[in-house]
Design an enzyme around this catalytic site. Structure first.
Site, PDB file in Angstrom:
ATOM      1  N   GLY A  55      -3.107  25.577 -41.786  1.00  0.00           N
ATOM      2  CA  GLY A  55      -2.972  26.293 -40.438  1.00  0.00           C
ATOM      3  C   GLY A  55      -3.193  27.818 -40.518  1.00  0.00           C
ATOM      4  CD  GLU A  65      -6.049  18.208 -43.603  1.00  0.00           C
ATOM      5  OE1 GLU A  65      -6.795  19.590 -43.663  1.00  0.00           O
ATOM      6  OE2 GLU A  65      -6.375  17.350 -44.664  1.00  0.00           O
ATOM      7  CG  ASP A  82     -10.991  27.369 -44.937  1.00  0.00           C
ATOM      8  OD1 ASP A  82     -12.008  28.155 -45.813  1.00  0.00           O
ATOM      9  OD2 ASP A  82     -10.020  27.264 -45.405  1.00  0.00           O
ATOM     10  CB  CYS A  85     -11.191  29.763 -51.511  1.00  0.00           C
ATOM     11  SG  CYS A  85     -10.570  27.915 -51.889  1.00  0.00           S
TER      12      CYS A  85
HETATM   13  N1  SAM Z   1      -8.347  26.153 -43.112  1.00  0.00           N
HETATM   14  C1  SAM Z   1      -6.940  25.983 -43.873  1.00  0.00           C
HETATM   15  C2  SAM Z   1      -6.184  27.229 -43.610  1.00  0.00           C
HETATM   16  O1  SAM Z   1      -6.708  28.234 -43.526  1.00  0.00           O
HETATM   17  O2  SAM Z   1      -5.023  27.161 -44.009  1.00  0.00           O
HETATM   18  C3  SAM Z   1      -7.622  25.449 -45.421  1.00  0.00           C
HETATM   19  C4  SAM Z   1      -8.132  24.317 -45.423  1.00  0.00           C
HETATM   20  S1  SAM Z   1      -8.307  23.744 -46.894  1.00  0.00           S
HETATM   21  C5  SAM Z   1      -9.555  24.894 -47.747  1.00  0.00           C
HETATM   22  C6  SAM Z   1      -9.636  22.431 -46.697  1.00  0.00           C
HETATM   23  C7  SAM Z   1      -8.914  21.136 -45.937  1.00  0.00           C
HETATM   24  O3  SAM Z   1      -9.802  20.456 -45.678  1.00  0.00           O
HETATM   25  C8  SAM Z   1      -7.711  20.580 -46.728  1.00  0.00           C
HETATM   26  O4  SAM Z   1      -6.739  20.502 -46.007  1.00  0.00           O
HETATM   27  C9  SAM Z   1      -8.210  19.123 -46.852  1.00  0.00           C
HETATM   28  O5  SAM Z   1      -7.374  17.950 -46.806  1.00  0.00           O
HETATM   29  C10 SAM Z   1      -9.137  18.843 -45.576  1.00  0.00           C
HETATM   30  N2  SAM Z   1     -10.540  17.946 -45.935  1.00  0.00           N
HETATM   31  C11 SAM Z   1     -10.604  17.195 -47.017  1.00  0.00           C
HETATM   32  N3  SAM Z   1     -11.792  16.278 -46.870  1.00  0.00           N
HETATM   33  C12 SAM Z   1     -11.868  16.445 -45.523  1.00  0.00           C
HETATM   34  C13 SAM Z   1     -13.053  16.272 -44.552  1.00  0.00           C
HETATM   35  N4  SAM Z   1     -13.863  15.221 -44.939  1.00  0.00           N
HETATM   36  N5  SAM Z   1     -13.296  16.649 -43.561  1.00  0.00           N
HETATM   37  C14 SAM Z   1     -12.328  17.667 -43.014  1.00  0.00           C
HETATM   38  N6  SAM Z   1     -11.268  18.154 -43.752  1.00  0.00           N
HETATM   39  C15 SAM Z   1     -11.437  17.584 -44.973  1.00  0.00           C
END
Ligand code: SAM
Length: 451
Positions: free
Chosen positions: A119, A139, A184, A237
């Site tokens: 988040g 999510e 992201d 990242c």
């Molecule tokens: N944006 C968040 C933050 O700023 O706190 C961090 C996001 S993290 C880099 C990526 C997220 O994408 C993870 O929580 C992961 O579970 C989720 N994710 C995995 N597969 C996904 C999908 N097919 N579609 C959308 N989100 C996905």
């Protein structure tokens, strides 16, 4: 495990080659920076009056690209301070503040964060919306979605819908709906190697390609949900070109309705082709990549805000009146802006103009205000976190030592009025307690208590 242990992964050869190819003669500076300790940072929650004062003690200076971002003085742990539980700030790597700064959500907009847990960026966009407009945060991982909702609640976000679904389930329903979309994406995490040795240990040479396939799918669905004239910001990242330029250029090729949007990030530089990398040897932060795109076409006229008239519902009215009488004293202005309803025994205040969400797994819809039982009302923790100190009928301003005791679930001595009382620290809410018999009985949910 120390930061250096990750570098023992024998498979990292192709990662090193990619960095050398990207940086050439500059690469030694990068490798030297990767041996330095990572700096912590936090984002002051501008939705909370007084949050800046609470964060001041931890601040070692401003993050250049996010007005509310502050580096944290070495050796301090702001997450262990009661101001954290009161939602004064959110711990977030400085570079991770870049994508939402580029998205730059504006009050009144409809914003989607498609990969939102835990988040950081969703909360940042909520701050930029300042309570006006709508934030939809998704999510797919249910456990992570729960943490996402809990973090938004702690920050006092009132205009959010939090769901847990795969992007294709959402784009079926929400085509062309959002003015601003954040992706992201899940990635190979090379930018986190310094902070998180596990990321380096788990990296494989096949990771960038595998991640890029998934990123392309997510970006395609995000594109469908972006309104004409709307912005789509993609970030990772990680450093490699496969997951960054590769994914973005392929997307642009397959989606001629999008074009790159150039931007300038204070303290980092100007994008090229709408893309910019944050390098740890050039800025104070970890590795990140940001791309900004725009969907061609004119924005549709803003939808008509639905009227505020409530349908007469005697049970709902009784619940609202009981809440005002026993908990609030009077109805705060923000609550009048929201759509009040009774769902089972839950009194809810939802943002107006939500997209259709029947059949989706919903974790948060505005503010869950209270549970209404026969002759009895019990305010929800979410309501406490949505309030300003003077919006509760009764409040107890706690010292740091009392706040820590409250967060551990203890009851506190009390010689004030009986009834529901908002526990406050530095003018910000911590949760509810009920005053009776010389005590404030603690109602902070068990799952949120500190050990
Ligand atoms: N944006 C968040 C933050 O700023 O706190 C961090 C996001 S993290 C880099 C990526 C997220 O994408 C993870 O929580 C992961 O579970 C989720 N994710 C995995 N597969 C996904 C999908 N097919 N579609 C959308 N989100 C996905």
């Amino acid at each position: 495990m120390s930061g250096r242990d990750g570098w023992n992964n024998p498979e990292l050869g192709p990662f090193r080659e990619e960095i050398e190819a990207l940086l050439g003669g500059e690469a030694p500076l990068f490798w030297a920076a990767m041996d330095e300790p990572a700096l912590s940072a936090l984002r002051i929650n501008s939705l909370r009056a007084g949050a800046g004062g609470a964060a001041q003690a931890f601040s070692a200076g401003k993050v250049p690209w996010e007005e509310m971002g502050r580096y944290v003085k070495a050796g301090l742990k702001p997450s262990a301070h009661p101001a954290h539980a009161a939602g004064a700030y959110y711990m977030q790597d400085a570079s991770a503040m870049a994508p939402a700064a580029v998205l730059n959500a504006r009050p009144g907009e409809r914003v989607l964060d498609l990969c939102a847990a835990p988040g950081g960026k969703a909360g940042q966009s909520a701050q930029r919306l300042g309570g006006e407009g709508l934030l939809v945060a998704n999510e797919p991982d249910r456990k992570r979605a729960k943490a996402l909702a809990s973090n938004l609640e702690r920050l006092g976000v009132k205009n959010a819908l939090v769901v847990s679904a795969l992007p294709e389930k959402l784009s079926e329903r929400w085509a062309d709906f959002f003015d601003a979309v954040q992706v992201d994406a899940p990635c190979s995490g090379e930018g986190m190697f310094r902070r998180d040795p596990q990321a380096a240990l788990q990296w494989t040479p096949g990771a960038p390609k595998g991640c890029a396939l998934r990123q392309a799918q997510i970006l395609h669905e995000a594109g469908r949900m972006t309104a004409p004239g709307g912005r789509l910001v993609y970030s990772t990242c990680t450093f490699n070109r496969t997951e960054n330029e590769g994914v973005v250029l392929d997307f642009l090729k397959g989606h001629p309705e999008f074009e790159p949007m150039e931007f300038e990030l204070n303290g980092v530089g100007r994008s090229s082709g709408g893309m910019l990398r944050l390098w740890p040897h050039k800025i104070q932060g970890e590795g990140h990549f940001v791309a900004a795109l725009r969907k061609k076409g004119a924005p549709a006229p803003a939808p008509q805000a639905p009227g505020r008239k409530r349908r007469p519902n005697p049970d709902l009215e009784r619940g609202v009146q009981a809440l005002i009488r026993e908990v609030l004293g009077r109805m705060p202005e923000w609550m009048e802006e929201l759509e009040l309803s009774l769902e089972g025994d839950r009194l809810m205040a939802a943002p107006r103009g939500l997209p259709p969400h029947d059949g989706l797994f919903v974790l948060m819809k505005g503010v869950c205000l209270a549970r209404v039982k026969k002759g009895y009302i019990e305010p929800e923790h979410a309501l406490a976190m949505a309030l300003e100190m003077d919006q509760a009928a009764r409040r107890a301003e706690l010292s740091e030592e009392q706040a820590l005791r409250a967060l551990r679930g203890e009851a506190l001595p009390w010689d004030g009025e009986k009834g529901w009382t908002l526990l406050c620290f530095m003018g910000m809410p911590l949760g509810w307690a009920k005053g009776a018999d010389g005590l404030l009985k603690n109602h902070i949910p068990k799952g949120l208590r500190w050990n």
